[in-house]
Motif scaffolding. Structure first.
Motif, PDB file in Angstrom:
ATOM      1  N   VAL A 129       9.654   2.860  -8.247  1.00 63.58           N
ATOM      2  CA  VAL A 129      10.770   1.919  -8.064  1.00 63.58           C
ATOM      3  C   VAL A 129      11.993   2.962  -8.300  1.00 63.58           C
ATOM      4  O   VAL A 129      12.032   3.670  -9.357  1.00 63.58           O
ATOM      5  CB  VAL A 129      10.764   1.054  -9.278  1.00 63.58           C
ATOM      6  CG1 VAL A 129      11.792  -0.127  -8.983  1.00 63.58           C
ATOM      7  CG2 VAL A 129       9.293   0.402  -9.340  1.00 63.58           C
ATOM      8  N   THR A 144      15.358  -0.728  -5.005  1.00 61.37           N
ATOM      9  CA  THR A 144      16.353  -2.037  -5.243  1.00 61.37           C
ATOM     10  C   THR A 144      17.537  -1.641  -5.764  1.00 61.37           C
ATOM     11  O   THR A 144      18.030  -0.642  -6.391  1.00 61.37           O
ATOM     12  CB  THR A 144      15.535  -2.655  -6.411  1.00 61.37           C
ATOM     13  OG1 THR A 144      16.447  -3.747  -6.855  1.00 61.37           O
ATOM     14  CG2 THR A 144      15.397  -1.779  -7.722  1.00 61.37           C
ATOM     15  N   VAL A 182       9.357   0.809  -4.052  1.00 62.29           N
ATOM     16  CA  VAL A 182      10.374  -0.330  -3.990  1.00 62.29           C
ATOM     17  C   VAL A 182      11.598   0.272  -4.390  1.00 62.29           C
ATOM     18  O   VAL A 182      11.847   0.873  -5.447  1.00 62.29           O
ATOM     19  CB  VAL A 182       9.744  -1.290  -4.918  1.00 62.29           C
ATOM     20  CG1 VAL A 182      10.824  -2.707  -5.051  1.00 62.29           C
ATOM     21  CG2 VAL A 182       8.418  -1.766  -4.727  1.00 62.29           C
ATOM     22  N   ILE A 198      11.038  -6.505 -10.385  1.00 60.17           N
ATOM     23  CA  ILE A 198      10.246  -5.706 -10.213  1.00 60.17           C
ATOM     24  C   ILE A 198       8.615  -5.996 -10.888  1.00 60.17           C
ATOM     25  O   ILE A 198       7.649  -5.761 -10.080  1.00 60.17           O
ATOM     26  CB  ILE A 198      10.222  -4.213 -10.657  1.00 60.17           C
ATOM     27  CG1 ILE A 198      11.623  -3.487  -9.946  1.00 60.17           C
ATOM     28  CG2 ILE A 198       8.988  -3.178 -10.357  1.00 60.17           C
ATOM     29  CD1 ILE A 198      11.690  -3.623  -8.504  1.00 60.17           C
ATOM     30  N   SER A 224      11.865  -5.804 -16.238  1.00 61.30           N
ATOM     31  CA  SER A 224      11.880  -5.617 -14.839  1.00 61.30           C
ATOM     32  C   SER A 224      11.778  -7.103 -14.239  1.00 61.30           C
ATOM     33  O   SER A 224      10.721  -7.219 -13.482  1.00 61.30           O
ATOM     34  CB  SER A 224      10.726  -4.577 -14.467  1.00 61.30           C
ATOM     35  OG  SER A 224      10.947  -3.380 -15.045  1.00 61.30           O
ATOM     36  N   ARG A 232      15.938  -1.340 -11.509  1.00 54.73           N
ATOM     37  CA  ARG A 232      14.588  -0.979 -11.397  1.00 54.73           C
ATOM     38  C   ARG A 232      13.992  -1.511 -12.800  1.00 54.73           C
ATOM     39  O   ARG A 232      12.883  -2.088 -13.055  1.00 54.73           O
ATOM     40  CB  ARG A 232      14.340   0.478 -11.157  1.00 54.73           C
ATOM     41  CG  ARG A 232      14.601   1.149 -12.601  1.00 54.73           C
ATOM     42  CD  ARG A 232      14.649   2.713 -12.521  1.00 54.73           C
ATOM     43  NE  ARG A 232      14.522   3.405 -13.555  1.00 54.73           N
ATOM     44  CZ  ARG A 232      15.619   3.355 -14.624  1.00 54.73           C
ATOM     45  NH1 ARG A 232      16.824   2.839 -14.030  1.00 54.73           N
ATOM     46  NH2 ARG A 232      15.488   4.212 -15.565  1.00 54.73           N
TER      47      ARG A 232
END
Length: 615
Positions: free
Chosen positions: A108, A73, A71, A92, A89, A77
């Motif tokens: 992440v 972002t 993932v 997440i 998170s 994270r």
């Protein structure tokens, strides 16, 4: 009613049933974090979560090598927190808490120029990020806990980032599930219909600047990041004092601003003067789909209330790829599925009941974990029919429907054309808008729960055409197309079209919308790398044409896709406006156009409805 997957019998094995056979078995290990140095020396922060033995349940140890979900972002994270009890998170946690206990590693990454990562962002989803994700995949594949299979998922920016990773050609990347993610940054997001969306260019900038520069006082206005215990991006394990984080944040101060850059991207795929290779296409997943097709399985997920025109992105991605392992899921959801937007949802219950991650789990189990899931026996497309409150399945998108023309008459909408031509006028007022409870507010990270609750008051300021009461239920599945023959008093203008269901008791319910900047009215056949179920436009400077106020022209406005069942006794209402002042730029600035619409006769305005037969 609920959006639960059991409504409608659209699956052989509903996602909730599949997940029941895949319970959480392992604990979530504490995050291990580090910097990963990129090819240009830029350091990117990442966290790794691994499944661990859950001593309390007495389960066996997880496999030494497991499939990995990545993932990427820009929304941190992980936060540093000042007191216990705060979820570090918030962006997440849903992936961590669902996938890791079911045997997946989660990696992440703070994307370049965000969170604890170094670097500066030079565009919205910079092409440089694709190179970063290739190096990330190299690193993941080399880890002793990786079984050699990598997937990626995430909502919005994270979903588009998963498409970037899928296009790198890395052999370990097997499947991606972009959730509520654009395919085309230009027409799905910033310039739907060619009109600049102010909600994106202004409000989103404010959120990203507050995050990237750790402006906690500004971040507090966003409900998703407002916990007072948040203390900026969490440092990596080798930066216990947070000194490197502060250096990274200082670099972020030189990142681009979307509100400044967007006007320079007013034409799709037109490069910046200082870098012709930097353009809206290069910042968009569709630009790289040829690198995905046939190599990576893709599950695209969106919703009828998804922000701007994001749902177009999921549909176009699915139609373009057309692979045997590609899938499409469209629900009654807003951006990120925080809310079930159906007006007929269970009273007092706004959160979706549909288990999206359970469906994604089955997809990843099939393509990453090597589990026989029976997924291939399911239809490739599933969509929710609002008001019927049931799921439908289909072999393709659009689903089988019968295109049927309904005709605009003064104040009326009818399945019967009138032979005599007539005219009606629409005077633009730039103060008219679709309200403050629309699909666009979620793009500014506003926590909207009741969508379009103020719609009747705003619709009353528009030019409307209303059908007679329906003698029987009418189900729509696919894309409504509005065809208008008109004159415009100015050299350009923008038109916003809305569909509503007026129920037998007079209640007016928003269905969907579409818009078009008239200088972008030229259409062309959709190219193979960008398939659509609506009139294709390249939005190129070479094809822009001003309107001649003395000449009537026919233009087509594509409405967003929909699955909707109007009840017997309801009326279908079409509403037109020359502005959505709350969310879009004026076209043209300070010169509200007057439109003359031609009704009746051979060239009369019409609405093409995708009617599902036998529904």
């Amino acid at each position: 009613m609920s959006d639960l997957d059991l409504n409608g019998q659209a699956w052989r094995v509903p996602p909730s049933q599949y997940a029941a056979g895949r319970p959480a078995r392992w604990a979530i290990g504490a995050p291990r974090s580090r910097y990963l140095r990129m090819r240009d020396g830029c350091r990117l922060a990442l966290d790794v979560y691994l499944p661990e033995t859950c001593e309390a349940s007495g389960t066996e140890a997880p496999p030494a090598r497991v499939p990995v979900i990545a993932v990427m972002t820009p929304y941190y994270r992980r936060f540093a927190v000042t007191a216990p009890g705060a979820e570090p998170s918030p962006n997440i946690a849903i992936y961590r808490d669902f996938f890791v206990p079911r045997g997946y590693a989660l990696v992440v990454l703070d994307v370049r120029g965000s969170g604890a990562s170094f670097g500066r962002r030079d565009a919205f989803r910079s092409p440089m990020e694709r190179g970063d994700y290739l190096e990330l995949a190299d690193w993941i594949a080399a880890q002793p806990w990786c079984n050699g299979a990598i997937g990626a998922t995430g909502i919005s920016y994270l979903g588009a980032a998963s498409c970037f990773l899928g296009s790198t050609g890395h052999p370990a990347v097997k499947a991606i599930a972009p959730l509520f993610a654009v395919s085309d940054t230009y027409s799905d997001h910033v310039f739907p219909g060619g009109v600049m969306c102010k909600t994106v260019t202004a409000h989103y900038d404010d959120l990203i600047r507050a995050l990237d520069q750790d402006r906690r006082d500004e971040l507090a206005q966003y409900p998703y990041f407002a916990d007072p215990r948040y203390a900026g991006p969490a440092p990596v394990d080798d930066d216990p004092d947070g000194l490197l984080v502060q250096e990274a944040i200082d670099e972020h101060r030189d990142s681009f601003l979307l509100r400044d850059m967007a006007p320079e991207m007013a034409f799709r795929e037109e490069g910046m003067l200082y870098d012709p290779a930097l353009h809206s296409g290069a910042c968009s997943p569709y630009w790289y789909l040829h690198e995905v097709a046939g190599k990576v399985a893709v599950y695209s997920v969106s919703g009828w209330y998804d922000g701007s025109a994001f749902v177009h992105g999921s549909v176009s991605r699915f139609m373009t790829l057309q692979g045997p392992h590609d899938r499409l899921l469209l629900g009654p959801w807003d951006h990120g599925a925080r809310t079930n937007g159906s007006p007929w949802r269970t009273a007092g219950h706004s959160a979706p009941d549909f288990p999206i991650l359970s469906e994604v789990l089955r997809f990843f189990d099939e393509h990453l974990a090597g589990i026989e899931t029976g997924l291939q026996a399911e239809q490739a497309v599933h969509y929710f029919c609002t008001h019927a409150e049931e799921w439908r399945d289909a072999a393709q998108w659009p689903p089988a429907a019968r295109p049927t023309d309904w005709y605009l008459q003064p104040g009326r909408l009818s399945p019967v054309a009138t032979p005599e031509p007539e005219e009606v006028e629409l005077q633009t007022r730039f103060s008219v808008s679709s309200g403050r409870h629309s699909r666009f507010e979620r793009l500014a990270a506003q926590a909207i729960v009741d969508y379009y609750q103020d719609w009747p008051g705003h619709e009353a300021e528009m030019l409307s055409f209303v059908s007679d009461p329906l003698p029987q239920a009418l189900e729509l599945g696919g894309h409504v197309l509005l065809e208008l023959t008109l004159q415009c008093s100015e050299g350009d203008g923008a038109l916003f079209a809305y569909l509503s269901e007026e129920q037998a008791d007079g209640t007016l319910v928003y269905i969907n919308e579409g818009c078009l900047k008239l200088s972008h009215r030229a259409t062309a056949p959709a190219p193979t790398h960008y398939r659509t179920a609506w009139p294709f436009r390249d939005y190129a400077r070479r094809n822009v044409r001003a309107m001649d106020p003395t000449v009537a022209e026919t233009v087509q406005i594509a409405m967003l896709p929909i699955g909707w069942r109007l009840a017997a006794g309801s009326r279908l209402r079409l509403s037109l406006s020359g502005a959505d002042g709350e969310h879009f730029q004026q076209v043209p600035h300070g010169r509200p156009p007057r439109y003359r619409l031609q009704l009746g006769g051979v060239q009369g305005c019409r609405l093409r409805l995708p009617i599902v037969a036998g529904a």
